[in-house]
Design a protein around this motif. Structure first.
Motif, PDB file in Angstrom:
ATOM      1  N   ARG A 193      -1.665   6.933   2.399  1.00  0.00           N
ATOM      2  CA  ARG A 193      -3.015   6.724   1.871  1.00  0.00           C
ATOM      3  C   ARG A 193      -4.067   6.787   2.971  1.00  0.00           C
ATOM      4  N   TYR A 242      -9.948   4.479  -0.417  1.00  0.00           N
ATOM      5  CA  TYR A 242     -10.605   4.833  -1.681  1.00  0.00           C
ATOM      6  C   TYR A 242     -11.886   5.646  -1.458  1.00  0.00           C
ATOM      7  N   GLN A 243     -11.849   6.532  -0.486  1.00  0.00           N
ATOM      8  CA  GLN A 243     -13.052   7.301  -0.161  1.00  0.00           C
ATOM      9  C   GLN A 243     -13.354   8.398  -1.187  1.00  0.00           C
ATOM     10  N   SER A 298     -13.704   9.636  -5.056  1.00  0.00           N
ATOM     11  CA  SER A 298     -13.855   9.185  -6.441  1.00  0.00           C
ATOM     12  C   SER A 298     -13.558  10.333  -7.400  1.00  0.00           C
ATOM     13  N   ARG A 341     -18.862   6.891   0.082  1.00  0.00           N
ATOM     14  CA  ARG A 341     -19.168   6.545  -1.303  1.00  0.00           C
ATOM     15  C   ARG A 341     -20.316   5.544  -1.320  1.00  0.00           C
TER      16      ARG A 341
END
Length: 372
Positions: A103, A278-279, A281, A357
């Motif tokens: 990840r 979580y860069q 979306s 984000r």
């Protein structure tokens, strides 16, 4: 295919002094060679499988840095092993999980600190040989990678040492530090004793265990503010209880990974890691209306950002008033404050591309909002 080296103990006879006591003297594992037959980096690898109890140790000689990084990806490596104990200053269990599960890409770029360490590594070896001419220092700089195939723990030892009068071969981890960092993180402020940071001690112990060494030490080169180099060599005791605990925690880490779980996030340390994980979306609108705690948290975040923006506006009004009072003087003072405002030139530069984000928050319409 190169022949796998055999690490045989030599009759030696010297014991270094250290404030660290109780170093374990463990029997070396018996080794046998086996040919390698894998591709890419391992095609050029000499392999040795050594059995120490139930452990099977494999040595990989990667062709280049990329192959070395790929080999390390499958294990918890010595340099970050202390993370599973919660004792690493730079890596957390969550950060380690993010990297090992793909990840988070491992940082393949060489930092300034890494560059300094790589450049000074052979210098450190030369300094050790000069100060201890009776020692035999084995230094190949070949990125040989040792891994416990069952426990999935790996290490790239820097050097080995054989000391007259001291049974067996020792692992020598090489580090560099600035004078300030050495004083803050290596020296006891009361006694002046040199105590390697816990994560470095864990690294040295892990390397010694995987390579079958009878003892471990750290050679740290301190770069003084004058640019001089000082060498300190410190023993690291092979605490068996620590090794047992470490291997157990590594086992729990891989069990968690295999189960699809993840470690708890340390919000004081893992914030940037979470943003990188979580860069990206995708088109979706998640319903989180049942999470009351999150609703409170979002409101708090919005209030803090608004206060931050307001404070920034106020500071931007106050700054020119202070500069006006200073005029063209680069420094000044008031009854309670020292002030400096020196002219600085900033060269033009290009900003590297990045992914982000932006987080924007606004109240929901009353008819859509959920009442709690």
């Amino acid at each position: 295919m190169g022949k796998a080296e055999r690490l045989q103990p030599r009759a030696t006879g010297h014991r270094t002094r250290s404030h660290l006591r109780g170093a374990s003297r463990l029997p070396r594992p018996k080794c046998r060679s086996s040919p390698g037959n894998s591709r890419d980096a391992r095609r050029r690898s000499a392999r040795r499988r050594a059995r120490s109890g139930s452990a099977v140790i494999e040595i990989i000689h990667p062709a280049d840095r990329a192959a070395w990084l790929a080999a390390r990806q499958q294990d918890v490596t010595a340099s970050v092993a202390a993370a599973v104990l919660g004792a690493h200053p730079y890596t957390t269990p969550y950060g380690l999980w993010a990297e090992k599960t793909g990840r988070l890409d491992p940082d393949a770029e060489e930092t300034e600190a890494m560059e300094r360490g790589n450049l000074l590594e052979p210098v450190a070896v030369t300094m050790v040989r000069k100060r201890h001419p009776d020692w035999t220092v084995i230094y190949k700089d070949d990125r040989a990678y040792y891994r416990d195939t069952e426990r999935r723990i790996g290490a790239t030892p820097d050097a080995f040492v054989e000391i007259p009068g001291r049974p067996g071969r020792g692992n020598m981890q090489i580090k560099t530090a600035s004078e300030a960092a050495f004083r803050d993180f290596w020296q006891d402020p009361d006694t002046g004793d040199i105590i390697p940071p816990t994560w470095i001690a864990v690294q040295a112990i892990t390397e010694a265990k995987l390579t079958g060494c009878a003892y471990a030490m750290v050679a740290v080169v301190v770069v003084t503010w004058r640019g001089n180099l000082r060498l300190h060599v410190v023993d690291v005791p092979l605490h068996e209880k620590l090794w047992i605990r470490l291997t157990a925690e590594v086992g729990r880490f891989w069990a968690l990974v295999d189960s699809g779980g993840e470690p708890d996030v340390d919000w004081n340390r893992d914030g940037q890691v979470v943003l990188e994980v979580y860069q990206n979306s995708y088109l979706d609108r998640r319903d989180m209306s049942a999470d009351h705690d999150l609703d409170v948290l979002v409101g708090k975040y919005k209030s803090l950002k608004e206060a931050e923006a307001q404070a920034k506006k106020q500071a931007e009004v106050l700054k020119p008033q202070i500069i006006y009072a200073l005029g063209n003087s680069e420094a000044g003072y008031t009854a309670g404050w020292e002030i400096t405002a020196r002219t600085q030139q900033r060269e033009a530069y290009e900003v590297r591309s990045s992914t982000m984000r932006p987080l924007r928050i606004k109240p929901r319409k009353a008819e859509n909002a959920t009442n709690f």
